[in-house]
Design an enzyme around this catalytic site. Structure first.
Site, PDB file in Angstrom:
ATOM      1  N   PHE A 172       0.845  -1.190   0.000  1.00  0.00           N
ATOM      2  CA  PHE A 172       0.000   0.000   0.000  1.00  0.00           C
ATOM      3  C   PHE A 172       0.883   1.243   0.000  1.00  0.00           C
ATOM      4  O   PHE A 172       0.736   2.128   0.844  1.00  0.00           O
ATOM      5  CB  PHE A 172      -0.938  -0.010   1.209  1.00  0.00           C
ATOM      6  CG  PHE A 172      -1.834  -1.211   1.288  1.00  0.00           C
ATOM      7  CD1 PHE A 172      -2.986  -1.283   0.522  1.00  0.00           C
ATOM      8  CD2 PHE A 172      -1.513  -2.278   2.107  1.00  0.00           C
ATOM      9  CE1 PHE A 172      -3.821  -2.393   0.577  1.00  0.00           C
ATOM     10  CE2 PHE A 172      -2.336  -3.396   2.183  1.00  0.00           C
ATOM     11  CZ  PHE A 172      -3.494  -3.457   1.411  1.00  0.00           C
ATOM     12  N   ARG A 214       2.425   4.693  -1.454  1.00  0.00           N
ATOM     13  CA  ARG A 214       2.148   5.841  -2.309  1.00  0.00           C
ATOM     14  C   ARG A 214       3.450   6.322  -2.939  1.00  0.00           C
ATOM     15  O   ARG A 214       4.429   6.564  -2.223  1.00  0.00           O
ATOM     16  CB  ARG A 214       1.538   6.984  -1.497  1.00  0.00           C
ATOM     17  CG  ARG A 214       0.172   6.705  -0.904  1.00  0.00           C
ATOM     18  CD  ARG A 214      -0.214   7.809   0.066  1.00  0.00           C
ATOM     19  NE  ARG A 214       0.756   7.906   1.158  1.00  0.00           N
ATOM     20  CZ  ARG A 214       0.934   8.990   1.899  1.00  0.00           C
ATOM     21  NH1 ARG A 214       0.237  10.093   1.653  1.00  0.00           N
ATOM     22  NH2 ARG A 214       1.822   8.991   2.880  1.00  0.00           N
ATOM     23  N   PHE A 225      -8.009  12.022  -0.452  1.00  0.00           N
ATOM     24  CA  PHE A 225      -8.466  11.674  -1.795  1.00  0.00           C
ATOM     25  C   PHE A 225      -9.755  12.404  -2.163  1.00  0.00           C
ATOM     26  O   PHE A 225     -10.565  11.906  -2.942  1.00  0.00           O
ATOM     27  CB  PHE A 225      -8.638  10.154  -1.953  1.00  0.00           C
ATOM     28  CG  PHE A 225      -7.335   9.413  -1.984  1.00  0.00           C
ATOM     29  CD1 PHE A 225      -6.716   9.108  -3.192  1.00  0.00           C
ATOM     30  CD2 PHE A 225      -6.687   9.059  -0.814  1.00  0.00           C
ATOM     31  CE1 PHE A 225      -5.500   8.453  -3.236  1.00  0.00           C
ATOM     32  CE2 PHE A 225      -5.466   8.405  -0.834  1.00  0.00           C
ATOM     33  CZ  PHE A 225      -4.871   8.103  -2.051  1.00  0.00           C
ATOM     34  N   CYS A 285      -1.145   2.127 -10.339  1.00  0.00           N
ATOM     35  CA  CYS A 285      -2.065   1.250  -9.604  1.00  0.00           C
ATOM     36  C   CYS A 285      -3.526   1.427  -9.978  1.00  0.00           C
ATOM     37  O   CYS A 285      -4.174   0.480 -10.447  1.00  0.00           O
ATOM     38  CB  CYS A 285      -1.899   1.471  -8.098  1.00  0.00           C
ATOM     39  SG  CYS A 285      -0.291   0.983  -7.461  1.00  0.00           S
ATOM     40  N   LYS A 303      -4.936   0.278 -13.685  1.00  0.00           N
ATOM     41  CA  LYS A 303      -4.892  -1.154 -13.991  1.00  0.00           C
ATOM     42  C   LYS A 303      -5.639  -1.985 -12.953  1.00  0.00           C
ATOM     43  O   LYS A 303      -6.240  -3.007 -13.280  1.00  0.00           O
ATOM     44  CB  LYS A 303      -3.445  -1.641 -14.124  1.00  0.00           C
ATOM     45  CG  LYS A 303      -2.672  -1.816 -12.842  1.00  0.00           C
ATOM     46  CD  LYS A 303      -1.283  -2.390 -13.102  1.00  0.00           C
ATOM     47  CE  LYS A 303      -0.512  -2.607 -11.802  1.00  0.00           C
ATOM     48  NZ  LYS A 303      -1.107  -3.668 -10.967  1.00  0.00           N
TER      49      LYS A 303
END
Length: 436
Positions: free
Chosen positions: A152, A154, A252, A263, A266
């Site tokens: 996970f 970034r 977000f 990421c 796809k």
């Protein structure tokens, strides 16, 4: 503990360097001899803040090494991580697991001592079952377990994410898998990082579900931004107002030109294909993918509108500031800037661009775009400036200088970096996202 990391790309290199920094002995393995040679010389294949220094310090300490020899690298390793690419398969959108299965076959053929084989790559539900079958078919007779341990990270903040994670997800169906993974992450466990043990299939799905949910939040606030422009509201106020609700959260929820990167594009597509295979449609994710694809091109039209519309855009010059899909990375995969630049070129606009890290990777993706040495070189003579990626270098532009060298003081701010009142005071024609 000795750890073998098969794959020295973004995930493998960052994970390997961080594990070494925890005190483990780590060997990073890659089939690309050029990449391994550069890593041995201290040259990073990717741009990630702090990574070069982390690699250098652990190589000097003797905890981190690099090789192209898988058999040598995995010898006596208690944990063998598979961290190779799983791009969208050309033609149908499924995750291409070719590299994962190739590694599984090679690992199975070279397994001499008990080990846990860990899929760090992002893989669809059931991939661990197939990896287990492939390794077992090699017939070594050595005890092994297959575990899912999704990442996970970034881009631009990967080292911090690895060392101070929100959670560590470990999908293990055996005592051996759980025991070894506890030891692998023991340094983080002592720091009270939450470790979630699940079934292997649950862990595989968690990764896709998390990325799809984050992509949904981005797409949702982008649609709210469009509505804000129509009704005269401010999307930043809306974002704050809903983000202060603990059930929603503020992350977000920044309106912009759409998501990109290695990421979200796809993984949302792969999740759609998995859902189709199991006859369990994911209509929300399907809508997210369609809306995001449309938005990137729409941002190009927004810049064209700032030039006075399609009938006036031909022959004009636009400066694109920022090409990578986000700041602090050189990753150009599915960057909104690609679609924006293409929309401008298709409209007959001349495009000059600058990005602090992404221009080398951008050149083959944008053959009709002129790459410049600094932001002001791109801005000089421009009829409009489009701020696409919110690098720190673009947050404090010398606006007086910009106004002097641009052909027209027109700024299309696709990241809402600047304030409308300040830009108006400086004499700019200013367009932003969702601030009606």
């Amino acid at each position: 503990m000795k750890i073998a990391m098969v794959g020295s790309g973004y995930v493998g290199l960052v994970s390997g360097a961080c594990f070494a920094d925890f005190g483990h002995e780590v060997v990073c393995i890659d089939k690309d001899p050029g990449k391994i040679a550069k890593l041995k010389d201290g040259v990073m294949p990717i741009y990630e803040p702090g990574l070069a220094e982390l690699v250098e310090s652990n190589v000097k300490a003797g905890r981190l090494s690099f090789t192209t020899d898988l058999a040598e690298g995995m010898a006596d390793a208690a944990a063998i991580f598979i961290a190779v690419g799983t791009p969208s398969r050309r033609g149908d959108g499924h995750a291409d697991l070719t590299f994962v299965y190739q590694v599984a076959e090679e690992v199975g053929g070279n397994l001499k001592t008990p080990a846990v084989i860990v899929t760090k790559s992002t893989v669809p539900v059931g991939t661990g079952d197939e990896v287990e079958r492939i390794v077992g078919e090699q017939g070594s007779g050595v005890d092994f377990a297959v575990v899912s341990n999704p990442e996970f990270l970034r881009e631009g903040a990967a080292i911090g994410d690895f060392k101070r994670p929100d959670r560590i997800v470990i999908g293990a169906d055996s005592d051996l898998g759980r025991e070894v993974m506890r030891e692998v992450y023991r340094p983080l466990f002592l720091n009270e990082a939450p470790i979630l043990f699940t079934s292997r299939r649950s862990a595989e799905l968690i990764k896709y579900a998390a990325n799809a949910f984050l992509a949904t939040k981005i797409t949702f606030i982008n649609e709210m931004a469009d509505l804000c422009e129509k009704v005269g509201a401010n999307v930043q106020d809306v974002s704050r107002g809903i983000g202060m609700d603990n059930r929603i959260g503020s992350k977000f929820l920044n309106a912009g030109p759409g998501y990109g990167g290695s990421c979200f594009p796809k993984d949302t597509l792969a999740l759609l294909k998995t859902a189709e295979d199991y006859d369990s449609p994911t209509r929300i994710v399907e809508a997210v993918v369609k809306v995001n694809d449309h938005r990137k091109r729409a941002m190009g039209r927004k810049v064209i509108d700032a030039l006075g519309g399609a009938e006036n855009a031909r022959g004009k010059r636009v400066a694109l500031l920022g090409l990578t899909f986000k700041p602090n990375t050189d990753d150009m995969r599915d960057s909104p800037a690609i679609a924006i630049a293409q929309a401008l070129v298709d409209a007959g606009v001349k495009v000059a661009a600058y990005d602090p890290e992404g221009m080398e990777l951008a050149k083959p993706l944008m053959p009709d775009v002129e790459m410049m040495d600094d932001p002001y070189a791109a801005i000089e003579g421009a009829d409009a400036i489009a701020l696409v990626t919110e690098w720190d270098a673009f947050r404090a532009l010398d606006l007086d200088r910009v106004k002097d060298i641009a052909a027209s003081p027109v700024l299309v701010d696709l990241r809402n970096v600047y304030r409308a009142d300040e830009m108006a005071a400086k004499g700019f024609t200013y367009t932003s996202i969702g601030r009606g």
